[in-house]
Design an enzyme around this catalytic site. Structure first.
Site, PDB file in Angstrom:
ATOM      1  N   TYR A  67       0.851  -1.186   0.000  1.00  0.00           N
ATOM      2  CA  TYR A  67       0.000   0.000   0.000  1.00  0.00           C
ATOM      3  C   TYR A  67       0.884   1.231   0.000  1.00  0.00           C
ATOM      4  CZ  TYR A  67      -3.540   3.404   1.456  1.00  0.00           C
ATOM      5  OH  TYR A  67      -4.384   4.493   1.528  1.00  0.00           O
ATOM      6  N   ASP A 101       9.332   2.811   0.069  1.00  0.00           N
ATOM      7  CA  ASP A 101       8.252   3.444   0.819  1.00  0.00           C
ATOM      8  C   ASP A 101       8.402   3.012   2.277  1.00  0.00           C
ATOM      9  OD1 ASP A 101       6.002   4.387   2.001  1.00  0.00           O
ATOM     10  OD2 ASP A 101       4.581   3.504   0.579  1.00  0.00           O
ATOM     11  N   LYS A 132       3.896   8.835   9.015  1.00  0.00           N
ATOM     12  CA  LYS A 132       3.550   8.243  10.300  1.00  0.00           C
ATOM     13  C   LYS A 132       4.478   8.710  11.442  1.00  0.00           C
ATOM     14  CE  LYS A 132       0.569   4.872   8.291  1.00  0.00           C
ATOM     15  NZ  LYS A 132       0.674   4.175   7.015  1.00  0.00           N
TER      16      LYS A 132
HETATM   17  C1  LIG Z   1       0.086   4.611   5.616  1.00  0.00           C
HETATM   18  C2  LIG Z   1       0.921   4.382   4.431  1.00  0.00           C
HETATM   19  C3  LIG Z   1       0.927   5.260   3.340  1.00  0.00           C
HETATM   20  C4  LIG Z   1      -0.033   6.402   3.228  1.00  0.00           C
HETATM   21  O1  LIG Z   1       0.137   7.359   4.226  1.00  0.00           O
HETATM   22  P1  LIG Z   1      -1.097   8.320   4.586  1.00  0.00           P
HETATM   23  O2  LIG Z   1      -0.509   9.274   5.558  1.00  0.00           O
HETATM   24  O3  LIG Z   1      -2.173   7.453   5.128  1.00  0.00           O
HETATM   25  O4  LIG Z   1      -1.521   8.986   3.321  1.00  0.00           O
HETATM   26  C5  LIG Z   1       1.839   5.046   2.325  1.00  0.00           C
HETATM   27  N1  LIG Z   1       2.683   4.014   2.366  1.00  0.00           N
HETATM   28  C6  LIG Z   1       2.698   3.140   3.384  1.00  0.00           C
HETATM   29  C7  LIG Z   1       3.690   2.024   3.388  1.00  0.00           C
HETATM   30  C8  LIG Z   1       1.795   3.279   4.436  1.00  0.00           C
HETATM   31  O5  LIG Z   1       1.774   2.375   5.414  1.00  0.00           O
END
Ligand SMILES: *Cc1c(COP(=O)(O)O)cnc(C)c1O
Length: 449
Positions: A152, A247, A275
């Site tokens: 994701y 990511d 995060k």
């Molecule tokens: C949570 C998440 C995102 C998206 O971040 P948001 O702040 O919710 O837009 C992107 N990549 C990873 C791996 C994530 O866990």
């Protein structure tokens, strides 16, 4: 600690709030992962939280393993973080001018992520990955991107196919509203499958601009990279002149200082963060090699902007958080707690004979209702999500809050005590035994009638 009471009166306060929520908010939530669709029932309405504990609108207390989906590695409302936010709030919440706070947080990021020679702050992880891909396409002049099934990367158009997190939970394979021509530019490959990556490059050669990957996948449940997988991605992308984007929105500052790239010793071209670096406030960041980042406006033509980007409250919370992570032994102690939990869960599976397997990478854990260890999205999708729903409910009844989906990780924070962990393990054992019992009874009934 009070265990959640089952208030059988007319309507609990949480139910009343959720009624109002569904009237005015889509599905009663502002992010689909918060809905309890996959596990049944209605979402927890949070009232307040402290450390590892969260209270709902009816005063029920939970040990929280969602921790704002991983943002809160220090737990809720850490006094130092609260103080930093309050201090900054009184001085102004947003200026639309550069601040020293942005420099301070960027330096802290670069100090531990040497691959991020320059950093740009945005307001969410979604913005970070979306912008990193735009930059990668601009830098390579190639439009195709490779992503992995079950990973994701936020909700921007290019990433909404075979994606993890809420899309896995709700069974959404592709998303209406994403133009076909755009969806076709995203090539999905199974996680941990080097041969599939080679194949996709053989097929599309010099048309692939970037490979984006969660170096420790945590949005299809926790799926660690197989040995050599990330190294192979680095070699293949270099060979084909494509960029490698890590990511690390979850893994950055979660598995160690410097994230998965430090842990595995691999240097990506671009990194996305989020995060934890916002300490519980909305933030994201992307960074990478200077020659790449200097293509972003105002130095270069790749446009990307944000009214609240580098927001002083978020920067302050981020700085306060990261400064607490450098305390000697922080990650060692987090690892010890997480191991206690992971070992406890594995033992509980063994004792109850549940058809389940557990995965752990540092403070990230998932209990999969699967026979075999889960190494990719197709294996994750084979999990018994009905059993997960029963398990989730059993845990909730025992005062333990998990993410309401099989396809998510548990997040251990520095605020989880050994006592919290031990209570959790006991609840896991009981909940696993309870679902085994349920199934046993159903089976028995079937035999009798
Ligand atoms: C949570 C998440 C995102 C998206 O971040 P948001 O702040 O919710 O837009 C992107 N990549 C990873 C791996 C994530 O866990």
């Amino acid at each position: 600690m009070n265990s959640p009471k089952k208030v059988k009166l007319e309507q609990t306060r949480s139910q009343e709030i959720f009624r109002r929520a569904t009237d005015v908010l889509v599905g009663g939530v502002n992010s689909p992962v918060r809905a309890f669709r996959a596990v049944g029932g209605e979402p927890i309405i949070a009232d307040h939280a402290a450390g590892a504990h969260l209270w709902d609108a009816d005063g029920n207390e939970y040990i929280d393993y969602v921790c704002s989906w991983g943002a809160l590695i220090l737990g809720h409302a850490h006094p130092k973080v609260v103080q930093a936010i309050a201090h900054q709030a009184a001085r102004g919440t947003s200026y639309g001018m550069p601040t020293e706070l942005e420099v301070e947080l960027a330096q802290r990021v670069r100090n531990v992520f040497p691959s991020c020679e320059k950093v740009r702050f945005v307001s969410s992880g979604t913005e970070a990955t979306m912008s990193a891909v735009r930059l990668a396409r601009a830098a390579t002049g190639r439009d195709l991107i490779v992503k992995f099934e079950g990973c994701y990367h936020g909700h921007s158009d290019s990433f909404l196919s075979e994606a993890g997190s809420g899309l896995a939970t709700l069974g959404i394979a592709g998303c209406p509203g994403v133009p076909q021509v755009l969806a076709e530019l995203t090539l999905n490959v199974p996680y941990n499958d080097v041969a599939a990556v080679e194949k996709v490059f053989d097929l599309h050669r010099d048309k692939i601009g970037a490979v984006i990957v969660e170096p420790i996948a945590a949005n299809m449940g926790l799926v660690p990279p197989k040995s050599g997988f990330l190294q192979a991605l680095r070699e293949i992308t270099v060979r084909h002149g494509a960029l490698l984007i890590f990511d690390e929105v979850i893994s950055g500052f979660r598995v160690c200082h410097g994230g998965a790239q430090t842990l595995f010793g691999i240097t990506p071209d671009l990194t996305t963060l989020g995060k934890i670096i916002g300490g519980g406030l909305p933030v994201g960041a992307y960074g990478g090699r200077r020659d790449l980042m200097d293509r972003v406006a105002p130095l270069g033509p790749v446009y990307q902007a944000g009214t609240l980007s580098g927001n002083p409250l978020a920067m302050s919370a981020g700085i306060a958080s990261l400064d607490l992570l450098v305390a000697p032994g922080f990650y060692e102690s987090l690892e010890a707690r997480s191991k206690r939990l992971g070992d406890g869960i594995a033992a509980a599976i063994g004792e109850t004979g549940a058809v389940a397997t557990s995965a752990r990478a540092g403070s990230l854990l998932t209990l999969f209702f699967a026979r075999e260890p889960v190494t990719d999205y197709s294996a994750a999708k084979k999990c018994d999500t009905r059993k997960f729903a029963g398990f989730f409910g059993g845990m909730l009844d025992r005062g333990i809050l998990l993410a309401p989906s099989q396809f998510e990780a548990m997040f251990v924070s520095a605020a989880h005590s050994d006592a919290d962990i031990d209570r959790t393990v006991a609840a896991v054992r009981e909940s696993l035994a309870a679902i085994a019992g349920q199934y046993g009874t159903a089976l028995l009934k079937k035999c009798v009638t």
